[in-house]
Write an enzyme that holds these catalytic residues in place. Structure first.
Site, PDB file in Angstrom:
ATOM      1  N   LYS B 124      33.682  -0.846  63.462  1.00 16.62           N
ATOM      2  CA  LYS B 124      34.483  -1.976  62.956  1.00 16.62           C
ATOM      3  C   LYS B 124      35.800  -1.476  62.384  1.00 16.62           C
ATOM      4  O   LYS B 124      36.851  -2.079  62.582  1.00 16.62           O
ATOM      5  CB  LYS B 124      33.680  -2.752  61.901  1.00 16.62           C
ATOM      6  CG  LYS B 124      32.588  -3.629  62.524  1.00 16.62           C
ATOM      7  CD  LYS B 124      31.568  -4.127  61.513  1.00 16.62           C
ATOM      8  CE  LYS B 124      30.396  -4.787  62.276  1.00 16.62           C
ATOM      9  NZ  LYS B 124      29.243  -5.070  61.417  1.00 16.62           N
ATOM     10  N   GLN B 168      27.245  -5.059  55.452  1.00 20.97           N
ATOM     11  CA  GLN B 168      26.480  -4.549  56.592  1.00 20.97           C
ATOM     12  C   GLN B 168      24.983  -4.699  56.324  1.00 20.97           C
ATOM     13  O   GLN B 168      24.480  -4.252  55.299  1.00 20.97           O
ATOM     14  CB  GLN B 168      26.852  -3.075  56.845  1.00 20.97           C
ATOM     15  CG  GLN B 168      26.209  -2.471  58.083  1.00 20.97           C
ATOM     16  CD  GLN B 168      26.683  -3.137  59.385  1.00 20.97           C
ATOM     17  OE1 GLN B 168      27.862  -3.399  59.564  1.00 20.97           O
ATOM     18  NE2 GLN B 168      25.741  -3.440  60.261  1.00 20.97           N
ATOM     19  N   ASP B 191      31.744 -13.502  58.782  1.00 18.86           N
ATOM     20  CA  ASP B 191      30.527 -13.466  59.593  1.00 18.86           C
ATOM     21  C   ASP B 191      30.093 -14.883  59.979  1.00 18.86           C
ATOM     22  O   ASP B 191      29.366 -15.073  60.958  1.00 18.86           O
ATOM     23  CB  ASP B 191      29.385 -12.802  58.805  1.00 18.86           C
ATOM     24  CG  ASP B 191      29.127 -11.380  59.266  1.00 18.86           C
ATOM     25  OD1 ASP B 191      29.574 -11.044  60.380  1.00 18.86           O
ATOM     26  OD2 ASP B 191      28.477 -10.626  58.532  1.00 18.86           O
TER      27      ASP B 191
END
Lengths: 364, 364
Positions: B124, B168, B191
């Site tokens: 990422k 995460q 997200d």
């Protein structure tokens, strides 16, 4: 808690799903004209036969079941179940009052002079009274400002005696419905329409604080009639925010395999015919015909549509989204209109208000 | 913006959906063994024939397409599309920086020492760098307290240079995942997993601030390949909060008729065979066989499953939820694994971060 309250026309092959519990207070004649596609009427004699379908008062039996029809499906009696639920709520309200001196309270805000809205609000008030829930009503004039409504909502949000807040829709066109509804604190959103509640309903492992009343009522009917949902094919016709979409999410939470039919669906008949359970919530009179239904399917008809009826003194009658007479010949069970889902909506509103009060006071 | 980037094996009858745009940088041999069930290979000679399927570097072609197969389906090249999207984001980031001196920022919180998580975070970070997005990383030890994580989240919530916050997963087992995720402000929930975002996604007339990255990537692939969604039958296999459920909601927003297949579905094969569009997101290697697929269907395969492979130096290879070789003979288009949906997820994360920065600064 669940009890079996099917009215039925025969001891059918499909009745294994539906333990019989005949009610003796209403009689309808069944005319046996031809064998339905499945053998559910095999024990029905080739003559008129009496069976029960609803309450006995002249106003109460579902009109569509009050005439002689070559019926077969068992009638899911929402009026009866709703009464049963209101009785249960009434006991719980009394128990709560005795134990902790708290009475659940529902605040309803009505803006403007729409007669239908006024009737709905009156019915909710009467329903509250019937189970011992306090009801508060605010009636604001049509030309009120949005701020006035927001101020009342804010007051009810802070009022510990109010456990549910309901803004009667539609609001006057100069008001922003979304921002008004969003102002209701999620802890008192007994309508269950807050996106946070809908999001939690959609997500596995999350629990909504409230489930929207009409779809909750549909599922409750299935539960109370012992109709299995897990692993069943369920087709939901209509994808509205208040019925179709949350009904689909609820059925999926109970492990049904769902399909959602809507105005852009190219072959609604074919898809609906795959369903073990049909929830019709589209607002089109008699749209779902007998040919759309798989033999033995269970039908929950949410539609309430007025259609012309010269025989009625009102000039119209109410019918569902499903063609009742045709569906009766194919389905194993069906909700009548009226007297099916309708009475369940208010019962679920009372249930949500009770749940909210219990949660607020940590009362089991 | 949308461009057509199909690799294809023939000018098929189904190719009317899919304008051809051959890429010259990779070659795969097609062996024509028998006529598929639909006539898409009618112009393929009865011999080996070359067609393009992916990028040319040794590491990049989808393994399942890098061998001779009797393929027919066109390959939906996620790697190529993701690159295209990253290029677009890169230009937008530059434009924003030039115009208002603001650079989008993504904060990633990693707790513990899982190697896979560390790899994801590193990827990422690299992706952010490649498009000019600032990335901030916090790496906390495995035995950190929940409060430590919440403190960092709170700091990022307040930090105007951070436009997206990503925790995460999975978190160490002593932490409450739900309360940590809920702590991320909805304005930075890139997200898209916040229940408020999911609720808005489910509701007609509401708009989520962010759409979860993987399902967003699936729909973006359909869009960029010009595959119509409206009125199509779509079957989503899997109902997870992060892929299946939001993918179904997204497809329904685009007027598909959706069915959701899951572990309790009794006849998944039969239902899947009705689909014009299949999204498989169940995490079971090769579960969807050729017989599950309607000729001409479009397949988006989200699964990434390692299976033993003695020929590979790693001892395993990655395959999807769909049996690629079988599906290729029946479907009209399919995403490979890897190189299909996978690269789209990070591209959509970058896209969400850019959107968030634009919204925060009211930059069009």
């Amino acid at each position: 808690m669940a009890s079996m309250v099917f009215s039925e026309c025969s001891t059918s092959t499909t009745s294994r799903f539906f333990p019989m519990s005949l009610r003796k207070d209403a009689v309808v004649l069944l005319r046996r004209l031809s064998l339905p596609r499945h053998s559910c009427a095999s024990k029905v004699p080739l003559s008129f036969r009496a069976f029960t379908v609803g309450a006995s008062t002249p106003t109460s039996p579902p009109p569509s079941a009050s005439v002689a029809i070559e019926a077969c499906a068992k009638v899911i009696d929402g009026k009866y179940v709703a009464k049963q639920i209101r009785d249960e709520i009434s006991s719980e309200v009394s128990r709560m009052k005795e134990a902790i001196r708290v009475v659940p309270g529902l605040a309803v805000i009505l803006v403007g002079d729409r007669k239908d809205s006024a009737t709905y609000v009156r019915n909710k008030k009467k329903a509250c009274e019937s189970v011992g829930i306090n009801s508060l009503e605010v009636h604001l004039p049509e030309d009120s400002k949005e701020e006035d409504v927001l101020e009342f909502i804010s007051g009810f949000n802070d009022d510990p005696s109010v456990h549910g807040i309901l803004v009667q829709l539609p609001l006057p066109s100069h008001m922003n419905e979304q921002s008004i509804l969003n102002a209701v604190t999620i802890e008192k959103d007994v309508d269950g329409f807050h996106p946070l509640n809908i999001g939690r309903l959609a997500m596995r492992g999350r629990e909504p604080l409230f489930v929207p009343c009409t779809p909750k009522g549909c599922i409750e009917l299935l539960h109370r009639y012992g109709i299995g949902i897990k692993g069943k094919r369920a087709v939901i016709i209509g994808r509205s925010n208040i019925v179709g979409m949350p009904a689909a999410l609820l059925l999926q939470r109970e492990d049904a395999t769902i399909s959602i039919v809507h105005s852009r669906t190219q072959n609604p008949e074919e898809i609906t015919r795959e369903a073990d359970i049909i929830i019709a919530a589209v607002g089109q009179a008699n749209m779902v015909r007998g040919t759309w239904i798989k033999p033995g399917a269970v039908i929950i008809d949410v539609g309430i549509n007025p259609v012309e009826d010269s025989k009625s003194s009102r000039g119209y009658k109410l019918v569902g989204d499903v063609h009742y007479e045709e569906a009766c010949k194919v389905a194993s069970a069906i909700t009548p209109v009226p007297g099916g889902v309708g009475p369940m909506t208010i019962a679920m509103l009372l249930s949500n208000t009770l749940t909210s009060a219990k949660r607020a006071h940590n009362f089991q």
